[in-house]
Design a protein around this motif. Structure first.
Motif, PDB file in Angstrom:
ATOM      1  N   TRP A  57       0.726  -7.478  -5.705  1.00  0.00           N
ATOM      2  CA  TRP A  57       1.027  -6.740  -6.937  1.00  0.00           C
ATOM      3  C   TRP A  57       0.648  -7.491  -8.208  1.00  0.00           C
ATOM      4  O   TRP A  57       0.631  -6.927  -9.292  1.00  0.00           O
ATOM      5  CB  TRP A  57       2.490  -6.303  -6.953  1.00  0.00           C
ATOM      6  N   TYR A  77       9.830   0.743  -8.981  1.00  0.00           N
ATOM      7  CA  TYR A  77       9.661   1.062  -7.558  1.00  0.00           C
ATOM      8  C   TYR A  77       9.219   2.516  -7.347  1.00  0.00           C
ATOM      9  O   TYR A  77       8.259   2.782  -6.621  1.00  0.00           O
ATOM     10  CB  TYR A  77      10.992   0.806  -6.819  1.00  0.00           C
ATOM     11  N   MET A 131       0.208  -3.926   2.755  1.00  0.00           N
ATOM     12  CA  MET A 131       1.175  -4.264   1.711  1.00  0.00           C
ATOM     13  C   MET A 131       0.407  -5.006   0.600  1.00  0.00           C
ATOM     14  O   MET A 131      -0.050  -6.133   0.777  1.00  0.00           O
ATOM     15  CB  MET A 131       2.280  -5.128   2.316  1.00  0.00           C
ATOM     16  N   LYS A 151      -0.465 -13.463   7.573  1.00  0.00           N
ATOM     17  CA  LYS A 151       0.235 -12.546   6.662  1.00  0.00           C
ATOM     18  C   LYS A 151       0.904 -13.217   5.475  1.00  0.00           C
ATOM     19  O   LYS A 151       0.908 -12.676   4.385  1.00  0.00           O
ATOM     20  CB  LYS A 151       1.358 -11.824   7.434  1.00  0.00           C
ATOM     21  N   ASN A 205       5.116   3.239  -7.157  1.00  0.00           N
ATOM     22  CA  ASN A 205       5.177   4.200  -6.043  1.00  0.00           C
ATOM     23  C   ASN A 205       5.307   3.537  -4.672  1.00  0.00           C
ATOM     24  O   ASN A 205       4.587   3.909  -3.730  1.00  0.00           O
ATOM     25  CB  ASN A 205       3.918   5.072  -6.049  1.00  0.00           C
ATOM     26  N   CYS A 206       6.204   2.613  -4.578  1.00  0.00           N
ATOM     27  CA  CYS A 206       6.386   1.892  -3.308  1.00  0.00           C
ATOM     28  C   CYS A 206       6.734   2.854  -2.176  1.00  0.00           C
ATOM     29  O   CYS A 206       6.456   2.585  -1.006  1.00  0.00           O
ATOM     30  CB  CYS A 206       7.481   0.839  -3.446  1.00  0.00           C
TER      31      CYS A 206
HETATM   32  C1  HEC Z   1       0.080   0.804   1.105  1.00  0.00           C
HETATM   33  C2  HEC Z   1       1.386   0.626   1.701  1.00  0.00           C
HETATM   34  C3  HEC Z   1       2.430  -0.195   0.979  1.00  0.00           C
HETATM   35  C4  HEC Z   1       2.819  -0.118  -0.343  1.00  0.00           C
HETATM   36  C5  HEC Z   1       2.290   0.790  -1.442  1.00  0.00           C
HETATM   37  C6  HEC Z   1       3.897  -1.079  -0.485  1.00  0.00           C
HETATM   38  N1  HEC Z   1       4.145  -1.718   0.702  1.00  0.00           N
HETATM   39 FE1  HEC Z   1       5.509  -3.164   1.007  1.00  0.00          FE
HETATM   40  N2  HEC Z   1       4.914  -3.322   2.961  1.00  0.00           N
HETATM   41  C7  HEC Z   1       3.974  -2.526   3.569  1.00  0.00           C
HETATM   42  C8  HEC Z   1       3.871  -2.894   4.957  1.00  0.00           C
HETATM   43  C9  HEC Z   1       2.951  -2.253   5.996  1.00  0.00           C
HETATM   44  C10 HEC Z   1       4.771  -3.963   5.163  1.00  0.00           C
HETATM   45  C11 HEC Z   1       5.070  -4.660   6.466  1.00  0.00           C
HETATM   46  C12 HEC Z   1       4.154  -5.835   6.720  1.00  0.00           C
HETATM   47  C13 HEC Z   1       4.467  -6.527   8.038  1.00  0.00           C
HETATM   48  O1  HEC Z   1       4.530  -5.905   9.088  1.00  0.00           O
HETATM   49  O2  HEC Z   1       4.628  -7.721   8.015  1.00  0.00           O
HETATM   50  C14 HEC Z   1       5.409  -4.201   3.870  1.00  0.00           C
HETATM   51  C15 HEC Z   1       6.335  -5.207   3.658  1.00  0.00           C
HETATM   52  C16 HEC Z   1       7.038  -5.378   2.474  1.00  0.00           C
HETATM   53  C17 HEC Z   1       8.062  -6.382   2.263  1.00  0.00           C
HETATM   54  C18 HEC Z   1       8.575  -7.362   3.284  1.00  0.00           C
HETATM   55  C19 HEC Z   1       7.844  -8.678   3.316  1.00  0.00           C
HETATM   56  C20 HEC Z   1       8.466  -9.581   4.372  1.00  0.00           C
HETATM   57  O3  HEC Z   1       8.521 -10.794   4.135  1.00  0.00           O
HETATM   58  O4  HEC Z   1       8.904  -9.095   5.424  1.00  0.00           O
HETATM   59  C21 HEC Z   1       8.533  -6.210   0.985  1.00  0.00           C
HETATM   60  C22 HEC Z   1       9.633  -7.001   0.302  1.00  0.00           C
HETATM   61  C23 HEC Z   1       7.797  -5.110   0.399  1.00  0.00           C
HETATM   62  N3  HEC Z   1       6.888  -4.636   1.327  1.00  0.00           N
HETATM   63  C24 HEC Z   1       8.026  -4.610  -0.859  1.00  0.00           C
HETATM   64  C25 HEC Z   1       7.238  -3.626  -1.454  1.00  0.00           C
HETATM   65  C26 HEC Z   1       7.441  -3.146  -2.821  1.00  0.00           C
HETATM   66  C27 HEC Z   1       8.560  -3.586  -3.737  1.00  0.00           C
HETATM   67  C28 HEC Z   1       6.445  -2.262  -3.062  1.00  0.00           C
HETATM   68  C29 HEC Z   1       6.127  -1.564  -4.379  1.00  0.00           C
HETATM   69  C30 HEC Z   1       6.037  -2.455  -5.544  1.00  0.00           C
HETATM   70  C31 HEC Z   1       5.658  -2.132  -1.838  1.00  0.00           C
HETATM   71  N4  HEC Z   1       6.169  -2.972  -0.893  1.00  0.00           N
HETATM   72  C32 HEC Z   1       4.572  -1.290  -1.674  1.00  0.00           C
HETATM   73  C33 HEC Z   1       3.219  -1.539   2.958  1.00  0.00           C
HETATM   74  C34 HEC Z   1       3.280  -1.194   1.620  1.00  0.00           C
END
Ligand code: HEC
Ligand code: HEC
Length: 297
Positions: free
Chosen positions: A263, A168, A260, A81, A173-174
């Motif tokens: 970006w 955001y 995730m 990851k 669209n986070c």
């Molecule tokens: C399609 C789904 C999705 C989108 C859209 C998304 N995320 Fe995530 N994000 C996730 C998931 C699922 C995880 C958890 C991953 C894991 O279990 O380690 C995560 C984890 C994270 C983490 C934590 C990383 C860590 O080290 O634990 C951050 C910070 C984060 N997202 C920020 C964002 C931001 C800011 C945005 C928008 C710019 C965004 N995410 C958009 C699904 C998404």
């Protein structure tokens, strides 16, 4: 007498654990040649510190893995990851070192106080569990993600947070996976600003993180995929990031195999920085009363 005790002890030591040792060097992607003695040191470190969770076979099913959420990584899958490389690429040795020495906060994966040599060796040993990705001829590890320098810096922190809030909730669209941290009225106003019209409908789960399917399977079945909950930044611990800079690089790289996204290229670097200030601002509310300012129903 002394000698026979010594011989006996030696016998005991060499029988404990499995005594298969590496006799030959291995060559990993990027033409990285790792001598047998390094692999043997790595195995020793692994059996001592890592096996309890990651399992003797590297499948993530060690005796201490039971009930761990998230489950310890199954190293046989060869998927990781938290590299800071382009999404989906293999992590570098630097990535492994950072993960092992810093740990993944909020999970059972603690930080390990082992020497650089031990860290390097155990990293190489872990690779032997997934020859299908590491022992590929002409393969390579990912290129570390790069970002332009922070255009805000601490001096313009407030404007970065304000901009990040818009990135955001509008541009990126986070909240489609994570949750929204502004009221419906504010979201509607933002939509008017960006798209020319107010919003009259809102997703039912706007204020809840939405469970996402991943590419990680459980140790006992390659068909059964794990699901991960995107963190609520004001509640959950963030695994791989504590500073604004850490967050920015994490966003650039994404979290491989979890949905995730990476970006970098999708939004501009200065927008990545802005949203990182915003995420940090939310993270700093963890365990505090002010968290209520960003809780909506
Ligand atoms: C399609 C789904 C999705 C989108 C859209 C998304 N995320 Fe995530 N994000 C996730 C998931 C699922 C995880 C958890 C991953 C894991 O279990 O380690 C995560 C984890 C994270 C983490 C934590 C990383 C860590 O080290 O634990 C951050 C910070 C984060 N997202 C920020 C964002 C931001 C800011 C945005 C928008 C710019 C965004 N995410 C958009 C699904 C998404
Ligand atoms: C107490 C249980 C436990 C022990 C002991 C443990 N780990 Fe982990 N490890 C985990 C868990 C849980 C995860 C998965 C975290 C996640 O998915 O966010 C993990 C994940 C990892 C990852 C994957 C990171 C990624 O980017 O996907 C590596 C590499 C790793 N551990 C190395 C080690 C090494 C090396 C040791 C021994 C020095 C060790 N672990 C000991 C529980 C443990």
């Amino acid at each position: 007498m002394k000698i026979s005790i010594f011989v006996f002890l030696f016998f005991l030591i060499s029988c404990s654990g499995d005594n298969e040792s590496f006799k030959q060097a291995k060559v990993f992607v990027g033409n990285q040649k790792v001598p047998a003695h390094v692999l043997n040191l790595g195995k020793q470190v692994y059996l001592e510190y890592c096996m309890a969770c990651h399992g003797r076979e590297g499948d993530g099913n060690g005796p201490a893995a039971k009930g761990s959420i998230p489950a310890p990584r199954n190293f046989k899958q060869g998927l990781y990851k938290f590299g800071l490389v382009a999404d989906g690429e293999l992590p570098t040795d630097e990535d492994f070192k950072r993960i092992i020495k810093h740990g993944l906060s909020g999970t059972a994966m603690l930080k390990w106080d082992i020497s650089d040599d031990q860290t390097y060796a155990v990293t190489q040993y872990i690779k032997t569990f997934a020859p299908q990705v590491w022992e590929v001829k002409d393969g390579s590890v990912g290129k570390p993600v790069e970002l332009e320098e922070d255009p805000f810096t601490i001096a313009r922190k407030e404007s970065a947070i304000a901009k990040g809030k818009e990135v955001y909730h509008m541009l990126a669209n986070c909240q489609t996976c994570h949750k929204a941290y502004i009221s419906k009225d504010e979201l509607s106003l933002l939509n008017e600003k960006y798209n020319g019209e107010p919003l009259d409908e809102f997703d039912e789960d706007l204020y809840q993180p939405k469970l996402q399917v991943s590419e990680y399977y459980f140790y006992d079945s390659e068909e059964r995929m794990m699901k991960f909950l995107p963190p609520d930044f004001t509640w959950h611990k963030i695994r791989s990031a504590s500073s604004v800079e850490d967050i920015a690089y994490r966003l650039a790289a994404g979290v491989t195999g979890t949905g995730m996204p990476a970006w970098k290229e999708t939004i501009a670097d200065h927008e990545i920085w802005a949203v990182s200030y915003y995420v940090k601002y939310l993270m700093d509310m963890r365990g505090k009363e002010e968290r209520k300012k960003v809780l909506f129903k």
